[in-house]
Enzyme design. Structure first.
Site, PDB file in Angstrom:
ATOM      1  N   HIS A  17       0.838  -1.205   0.000  1.00 25.06           N
ATOM      2  CA  HIS A  17       0.000   0.000   0.000  1.00 25.06           C
ATOM      3  C   HIS A  17       0.873   1.254   0.000  1.00 25.06           C
ATOM      4  O   HIS A  17       0.613   2.205  -0.746  1.00 25.06           O
ATOM      5  CB  HIS A  17      -0.890   0.047   1.254  1.00 25.06           C
ATOM      6  CG  HIS A  17      -1.957  -0.987   1.307  1.00 25.06           C
ATOM      7  ND1 HIS A  17      -2.121  -1.794   2.404  1.00 25.06           N
ATOM      8  CD2 HIS A  17      -2.917  -1.347   0.424  1.00 25.06           C
ATOM      9  CE1 HIS A  17      -3.146  -2.607   2.203  1.00 25.06           C
ATOM     10  NE2 HIS A  17      -3.638  -2.361   0.994  1.00 25.06           N
ATOM     11  N   LYS A  41     -17.882  -6.641   6.266  1.00 26.61           N
ATOM     12  CA  LYS A  41     -16.535  -7.197   6.300  1.00 26.61           C
ATOM     13  C   LYS A  41     -16.015  -7.169   7.738  1.00 26.61           C
ATOM     14  O   LYS A  41     -16.034  -6.127   8.395  1.00 26.61           O
ATOM     15  CB  LYS A  41     -15.623  -6.368   5.384  1.00 26.61           C
ATOM     16  CG  LYS A  41     -14.317  -7.010   5.069  1.00 26.61           C
ATOM     17  CD  LYS A  41     -13.589  -6.200   4.005  1.00 26.61           C
ATOM     18  CE  LYS A  41     -12.329  -6.903   3.570  1.00 26.61           C
ATOM     19  NZ  LYS A  41     -11.616  -6.130   2.557  1.00 26.61           N
ATOM     20  N   ARG A  90      -2.108  -6.185  -8.489  1.00 21.45           N
ATOM     21  CA  ARG A  90      -1.071  -7.174  -8.227  1.00 21.45           C
ATOM     22  C   ARG A  90      -0.998  -8.221  -9.328  1.00 21.45           C
ATOM     23  O   ARG A  90       0.057  -8.733  -9.633  1.00 21.45           O
ATOM     24  CB  ARG A  90      -1.327  -7.866  -6.890  1.00 21.45           C
ATOM     25  CG  ARG A  90      -1.247  -6.927  -5.696  1.00 21.45           C
ATOM     26  CD  ARG A  90      -1.782  -7.590  -4.478  1.00 21.45           C
ATOM     27  NE  ARG A  90      -3.204  -7.860  -4.688  1.00 21.45           N
ATOM     28  CZ  ARG A  90      -4.077  -8.110  -3.738  1.00 21.45           C
ATOM     29  NH1 ARG A  90      -3.691  -8.170  -2.500  1.00 21.45           N
ATOM     30  NH2 ARG A  90      -5.335  -8.328  -4.001  1.00 21.45           N
ATOM     31  N   SER A 127      -3.354  -7.737   2.657  1.00 19.57           N
ATOM     32  CA  SER A 127      -3.549  -7.622   4.103  1.00 19.57           C
ATOM     33  C   SER A 127      -4.072  -8.915   4.707  1.00 19.57           C
ATOM     34  O   SER A 127      -3.636  -9.339   5.782  1.00 19.57           O
ATOM     35  CB  SER A 127      -4.515  -6.479   4.423  1.00 19.57           C
ATOM     36  OG  SER A 127      -3.967  -5.244   4.060  1.00 19.57           O
TER      37      SER A 127
END
Length: 160
Positions: A17, A41, A90, A127
């Protein structure tokens, strides 16, 4: 002034990040790192904790601001006069999902999304993966800023 928002959950913020934030900070007059609130979440850190960690690790950039938002990101952009969304990619699988989001956001408000490829050393980093590895005692010290890793280890110790 050119402004961009870099949205995410940041639970917790990783070196990947920070790589995107730093690169975006060199391209825009202001970068808003927006902690998105998703009630569905389950997170390890609450919104305020994530914002505190982000403020700490982004203090090196004068043009980076931390905020939070619940709702449509394009509404945040509209309310804050932001014309660009920055997203880190990514892998190709990220692109498939993010492209749909970018096209929807553009359709709704005309805001553009800029994709930044992850630096190779962070292309695997997420994460959720960091939390999983740390939960089982794996060394994540090279994946997170030191202050964030310390808070992660403290939180995991509290939940054991």
């Amino acid at each position: 002034m050119t402004r961009a928002v870099y949205p995410g959950s940041y639970d917790p913020v990783t070196n990947g990040h920070l790589d995107i934030i730093g690169r975006a900070a060199h391209l825009f007059d202001e970068v808003v790192v927006a902690v998105l609130i998703n009630k569905n979440k389950r997170t390890l850190f609450n919104v305020e904790e994530r914002q505190d960690m982000l403020r700490d690790v982004t203090a090196q950039w004068d043009n980076v601001r931390v905020d939070s938002w619940h709702g449509l990101l394009v509404d945040y952009c509209r309310e804050n006069n932001i014309k660009a969304i920055v997203k880190g990619l990514r892998a190709v699988s990220d692109y498939d999902y993010e492209l749909q989001m970018a096209q929807m956001n553009h359709q709704l408000t005309g805001v553009d999304t800029l994709f930044m490829q992850a630096s190779p050393q962070y292309s695997f980093l997420a994460s959720s993966l960091v939390k999983e590895v740390a939960t089982y005692g794996g060394d994540v010290s090279t994946l997170l800023p030191a202050s964030v890793e310390q808070r992660l280890q403290q939180r995991l110790a509290e939940t054991r």
